[in-house]
Motif scaffolding. Structure first.
Motif, PDB file in Angstrom:
ATOM      1  N   GLN A 227       0.836  -1.213   0.000  1.00  0.00           N
ATOM      2  CA  GLN A 227       0.000   0.000   0.000  1.00  0.00           C
ATOM      3  C   GLN A 227       0.864   1.253   0.000  1.00  0.00           C
ATOM      4  O   GLN A 227       0.567   2.217  -0.701  1.00  0.00           O
ATOM      5  CB  GLN A 227      -0.917   0.034   1.240  1.00  0.00           C
ATOM      6  CG  GLN A 227      -1.942  -1.085   1.328  1.00  0.00           C
ATOM      7  CD  GLN A 227      -3.079  -0.964   0.323  1.00  0.00           C
ATOM      8  OE1 GLN A 227      -3.152   0.009  -0.428  1.00  0.00           O
ATOM      9  NE2 GLN A 227      -3.958  -1.967   0.281  1.00  0.00           N
ATOM     10  N   ALA A 228       1.929   1.241   0.793  1.00  0.00           N
ATOM     11  CA  ALA A 228       2.814   2.412   0.866  1.00  0.00           C
ATOM     12  C   ALA A 228       3.483   2.653  -0.483  1.00  0.00           C
ATOM     13  O   ALA A 228       3.644   3.808  -0.916  1.00  0.00           O
ATOM     14  CB  ALA A 228       3.867   2.225   1.964  1.00  0.00           C
ATOM     15  N   PHE A 229       3.856   1.571  -1.151  1.00  0.00           N
ATOM     16  CA  PHE A 229       4.470   1.713  -2.478  1.00  0.00           C
ATOM     17  C   PHE A 229       3.465   2.350  -3.437  1.00  0.00           C
ATOM     18  O   PHE A 229       3.788   3.287  -4.168  1.00  0.00           O
ATOM     19  CB  PHE A 229       4.941   0.354  -3.005  1.00  0.00           C
ATOM     20  CG  PHE A 229       5.697   0.455  -4.305  1.00  0.00           C
ATOM     21  CD1 PHE A 229       7.078   0.613  -4.311  1.00  0.00           C
ATOM     22  CD2 PHE A 229       5.038   0.411  -5.528  1.00  0.00           C
ATOM     23  CE1 PHE A 229       7.788   0.727  -5.500  1.00  0.00           C
ATOM     24  CE2 PHE A 229       5.734   0.527  -6.733  1.00  0.00           C
ATOM     25  CZ  PHE A 229       7.105   0.687  -6.718  1.00  0.00           C
ATOM     26  N   TRP A 235      -0.802   5.626  -7.301  1.00  0.00           N
ATOM     27  CA  TRP A 235      -1.687   4.743  -8.035  1.00  0.00           C
ATOM     28  C   TRP A 235      -3.096   4.896  -7.460  1.00  0.00           C
ATOM     29  O   TRP A 235      -3.254   5.019  -6.239  1.00  0.00           O
ATOM     30  CB  TRP A 235      -1.234   3.282  -7.914  1.00  0.00           C
ATOM     31  CG  TRP A 235       0.032   3.004  -8.680  1.00  0.00           C
ATOM     32  CD1 TRP A 235       0.595   3.788  -9.627  1.00  0.00           C
ATOM     33  CD2 TRP A 235       0.884   1.858  -8.534  1.00  0.00           C
ATOM     34  NE1 TRP A 235       1.754   3.208 -10.099  1.00  0.00           N
ATOM     35  CE2 TRP A 235       1.955   2.028  -9.453  1.00  0.00           C
ATOM     36  CE3 TRP A 235       0.856   0.714  -7.738  1.00  0.00           C
ATOM     37  CZ2 TRP A 235       2.977   1.093  -9.589  1.00  0.00           C
ATOM     38  CZ3 TRP A 235       1.878  -0.219  -7.870  1.00  0.00           C
ATOM     39  CH2 TRP A 235       2.910  -0.026  -8.788  1.00  0.00           C
ATOM     40  N   PRO A 236      -4.106   4.839  -8.302  1.00  0.00           N
ATOM     41  CA  PRO A 236      -5.458   5.119  -7.819  1.00  0.00           C
ATOM     42  C   PRO A 236      -6.032   4.027  -6.903  1.00  0.00           C
ATOM     43  O   PRO A 236      -6.716   4.343  -5.943  1.00  0.00           O
ATOM     44  CB  PRO A 236      -6.282   5.230  -9.109  1.00  0.00           C
ATOM     45  CG  PRO A 236      -5.474   4.518 -10.157  1.00  0.00           C
ATOM     46  CD  PRO A 236      -4.054   4.635  -9.747  1.00  0.00           C
ATOM     47  N   ARG A 241      -4.345  -6.790  -5.192  1.00  0.00           N
ATOM     48  CA  ARG A 241      -4.111  -7.513  -6.448  1.00  0.00           C
ATOM     49  C   ARG A 241      -3.726  -6.555  -7.568  1.00  0.00           C
ATOM     50  O   ARG A 241      -2.837  -6.845  -8.376  1.00  0.00           O
ATOM     51  CB  ARG A 241      -5.379  -8.269  -6.858  1.00  0.00           C
ATOM     52  CG  ARG A 241      -5.689  -9.390  -5.915  1.00  0.00           C
ATOM     53  CD  ARG A 241      -7.180  -9.684  -5.885  1.00  0.00           C
ATOM     54  NE  ARG A 241      -7.383 -10.763  -4.943  1.00  0.00           N
ATOM     55  CZ  ARG A 241      -7.348 -12.046  -5.266  1.00  0.00           C
ATOM     56  NH1 ARG A 241      -7.181 -12.410  -6.521  1.00  0.00           N
ATOM     57  NH2 ARG A 241      -7.482 -12.970  -4.360  1.00  0.00           N
ATOM     58  N   GLU A 242      -4.412  -5.418  -7.601  1.00  0.00           N
ATOM     59  CA  GLU A 242      -4.100  -4.401  -8.610  1.00  0.00           C
ATOM     60  C   GLU A 242      -2.683  -3.863  -8.407  1.00  0.00           C
ATOM     61  O   GLU A 242      -1.932  -3.664  -9.354  1.00  0.00           O
ATOM     62  CB  GLU A 242      -5.111  -3.246  -8.540  1.00  0.00           C
ATOM     63  CG  GLU A 242      -6.420  -3.526  -9.246  1.00  0.00           C
ATOM     64  CD  GLU A 242      -6.216  -4.082 -10.659  1.00  0.00           C
ATOM     65  OE1 GLU A 242      -5.459  -3.460 -11.437  1.00  0.00           O
ATOM     66  OE2 GLU A 242      -6.793  -5.148 -10.965  1.00  0.00           O
ATOM     67  N   ARG A 246       0.444  -4.058 -11.076  1.00  0.00           N
ATOM     68  CA  ARG A 246       1.183  -2.883 -11.544  1.00  0.00           C
ATOM     69  C   ARG A 246       2.671  -3.021 -11.221  1.00  0.00           C
ATOM     70  O   ARG A 246       3.532  -2.622 -12.007  1.00  0.00           O
ATOM     71  CB  ARG A 246       0.634  -1.623 -10.869  1.00  0.00           C
ATOM     72  CG  ARG A 246      -0.641  -1.095 -11.504  1.00  0.00           C
ATOM     73  CD  ARG A 246      -1.154   0.044 -10.646  1.00  0.00           C
ATOM     74  NE  ARG A 246      -2.324   0.676 -11.216  1.00  0.00           N
ATOM     75  CZ  ARG A 246      -2.303   1.832 -11.889  1.00  0.00           C
ATOM     76  NH1 ARG A 246      -1.160   2.479 -12.069  1.00  0.00           N
ATOM     77  NH2 ARG A 246      -3.401   2.352 -12.365  1.00  0.00           N
ATOM     78  N   LEU A 247       2.936  -3.583 -10.064  1.00  0.00           N
ATOM     79  CA  LEU A 247       4.328  -3.749  -9.612  1.00  0.00           C
ATOM     80  C   LEU A 247       5.097  -4.677 -10.569  1.00  0.00           C
ATOM     81  O   LEU A 247       6.234  -4.394 -10.947  1.00  0.00           O
ATOM     82  CB  LEU A 247       4.294  -4.321  -8.192  1.00  0.00           C
ATOM     83  CG  LEU A 247       5.486  -4.238  -7.265  1.00  0.00           C
ATOM     84  CD1 LEU A 247       6.076  -2.842  -7.217  1.00  0.00           C
ATOM     85  CD2 LEU A 247       5.041  -4.649  -5.854  1.00  0.00           C
ATOM     86  N   VAL A 248       4.463  -5.765 -10.966  1.00  0.00           N
ATOM     87  CA  VAL A 248       5.179  -6.706 -11.857  1.00  0.00           C
ATOM     88  C   VAL A 248       5.302  -6.143 -13.272  1.00  0.00           C
ATOM     89  O   VAL A 248       6.173  -6.561 -14.035  1.00  0.00           O
ATOM     90  CB  VAL A 248       4.551  -8.124 -11.889  1.00  0.00           C
ATOM     91  CG1 VAL A 248       4.563  -8.746 -10.501  1.00  0.00           C
ATOM     92  CG2 VAL A 248       3.158  -8.139 -12.483  1.00  0.00           C
TER      93      VAL A 248
END
Ligand code: AP5
Ligand code: NA
Length: 345
Positions: A227-229, A235-236, A241-242, A246-248
Motif C-alpha cells: 500500500q505504501a508503495f 496509483w489510484p 491484487r491491482e 502494476r508492480l510486476v
C-alpha cells in the motif's frame, strides 16, 4: 534435502542487528511518539530506548536484521551449512560476537565488514499484546561500503552465487552495493530478489528503490508495504491484487523473465502475482495459544521460500515452505526456531 547444493549458492546483503525485545506498556510507545506496529529508524530522541529496555524490562537479546533472519531460516531448513553467504557491517564488540555465533550456529556463512569504533546495530522490539513496534539503530550497519564487496575473496563469493537477495532496508545504507549486486545478477542472468521491507522505504527511499527495481525478478512485501508503495506512486487503487499487477508490470531489464510479486497478508492467503494472474496460497491459522510473537514472520516466510527456490523447486513449493517457516517462528520468540524442520513438499 536430497542432493548437495553448491556452497554459497545464495548471497544476501543487509543490516546485521541484534534485537532487544521486551514487553512494554503502551505509554512506553507514547513516550517516544511510536505506534503499535511501527518499523522506523532511530533518531536522536529514540536513543534512550535501548538502555531503558535492558534496565527496566527484562529484555531478551535475539539475533535479528531482516536479511540475516531470512538466511538463517533458509539454512535451518536446508540442513546443509554454508549454502547462504551474508554481507553486512558490524562493530567490534560483544553484540557482533553474539550475532556471528547465532548465524554460524544456523550454518550461515557470514562475512561481516567490521568498523572498529562504531557499535553493532540494534533493533528495539517493543511488544504490546500481539503487536510489535520496531526501532532500528543501525549504528555500524550503516557504515557498510562497496569496497567490502570488492575485496577479492568477497567478490568471488558474489560472482559465484546463483541467487541474490537484498532487503529494501539496505536501501537506506548503501544503494551502490545493491546496484553492483543487481548488475552482476543481470549480467549472469541469475535471479535477483528484493523486499519492500517497510512502508518508510517507499515513503522516503523511493528513488533508490526505483533504480534497483528494473533488476528485480521477485519482489516480496506485506499489505502495508505494498500500500505504501502504491501511495508513493500515486496509483489510484488500494486493491492489493491491482497493486501487485502494476508492480510486476513496471520496467524490467530482462523482459524474458517477467517479474513476480509475492505479497503476504498475515493469516490471509499469500498472493502470487505473475503478469495478469493472481494465485492464492492459504495460510494455516494458528490458535491464539500457539502464538508466541509474530516478530520475524515476514523474514521467515522469505527464508522458507529461498530454501526451496535455491533447489530449483516450483513457486508453489517455495511459497508453501514460506508459510511453513513463518508458522514455525511465530510459535517461537523473535525470529528463532526450535527442533528440526518438518517441511514436506
Ligand atoms: P518484523 O517486521 O517483525 O518481521 P517481519 O519478518 O517483517 O514480520 P511481520 O510480523 O511484520 O510480518 P509481515 O507483516 O512482514 O508478514 P505477514 O504478517 O504478512 O521485523 C523483524 C526483524 O526486522 C527484526 O529482527 C529486526 O532486526 C529487523 N529490522 C527492523 N528494522 C530493520 C532495518 N532497518 N534493517 C534491517 N533489519 C531491520 O506474515 C507473513 C507470513 O507469516 C504469512 O504469509 C503467514 O505464513 C505467516 N503468518 C502471519 N500471521 C499468521 C497467523 N496469525 N497464523 C499463521 N500464520 C501467520
Ligand atoms: Na516469533
Amino acid at each position: 534435502m536430497t542432493s548437495t547444493l553448491q556452497e554459497g549458492i545464495l548471497v544476501g546483503c543487509g543490516n546485521p542487528l541484534l534485537d532487544i525485545s521486551a514487553v512494554v506498556p503502551l505509554n512506553f510507545l507514547q513516550k517516544y511518539s511510536m505506534n503499535e506496529d511501527d518499523a522506523i529508524l532511530a533518531e536522536d530522541r529514540h536513543m534512550p530506548i535501548y538502555g531503558e529496555l535492558v534496565e527496566g524490562y527484562q529484555a531478551e537479546f535475539l539475533a535479528g536484521g531482516s536479511v540475516q533472519n531470512s538466511l538463517r531460516i533458509a539454512q535451518w531448513i536446508l540442513r546443509q551449512p554454508r549454502v547462504a553467504v551474508f554481507f553486512g557491517c558490524v562493530g567490534e564488540d560483544r553484540y557482533a560476537n553474539i550475532l556471528k555465533e547465532k548465524a554460524q550456529a544456523a550454518g550461515l556463512d557470514v562475512h561481516y565488514q567490521v568498523k572498529k569504533d562504531v557499535p553493532t546495530g540494534t533493533c528495539a522490539v517493543l511488544i504490546t499484546g500481539t503487536h510489535r513496534s520496531l526501532c532500528a539503530n543501525l549504528a555500524a550497519a550503516n557504515n557498510f561500503t562497496i569496497d567490502h564487496l570488492e575485496e577479492p575473496s568477497n567478490k568471488a563469493l558474489v560472482d559465484n552465487a546463483q541467487y541474490y537477495y537484498i532487503s529494501g532496508f539496505f536501501l537506506t545504507v548503501n544503494p551502490p552495493s545493491i546496484m553492483q549486486v543487481a548488475a552482476t545478477a543481470h549480467a549472469k542472468q541469475r535471479p535477483f530478489l528484493m523486499n519492500l521491507s517497510a512502508p518508510f522505504i517507499s515513503q522516503f527511499y523511493m528513488a533508490p528503490l526505483l533504480a534497483a527495481l528494473p533488476y528485480v525478478d521477485i519482489i516480496f512485501g506485506n499489505e502495508a508495504e505494498a500500500q505504501a508503495f502504491a501511495e508513493a506512486q500515486q496509483w489510484p487503487s488500494g486493491d492489493l491484487r491491482e497493486i501487485g499487477k502494476r508492480l510486476v508490470a513496471m520496467e524490467k531489464k530482462n523482459p524474458t523473465r517477467p517479474r513476480i510479486a509475492i505479497l503476504t497478508q498475515g493469516c490471509d492467503p499469500v498472493l502470487l502475482i505473475q503478469q495478469d494472474s493472481v494465485q492464492e496460497f492459504p495460510v494455516t491459522k494458528l490458535a491464539v495459544h500457539e502464538i508466541v510473537d509474530t516478530n520475524g514472520a515476514g523474514d521467515a516466510f522469505v527464508g522458507g521460500f529461498l530454501s526451496q527456490f535455491v533447489q530449483g523447486k516450483s513457486l508453489d513449493v517455495c511459497i508453501r515452505c514460506g508459510n511453513y517457516a513463518a508458522g514455525h517462528i511465530i510459535k517461537n520468540p523473535g525470529c528463532t526456531y526450535s527442533g528440526e524442520p518438518e517441511f514436506v513438499e
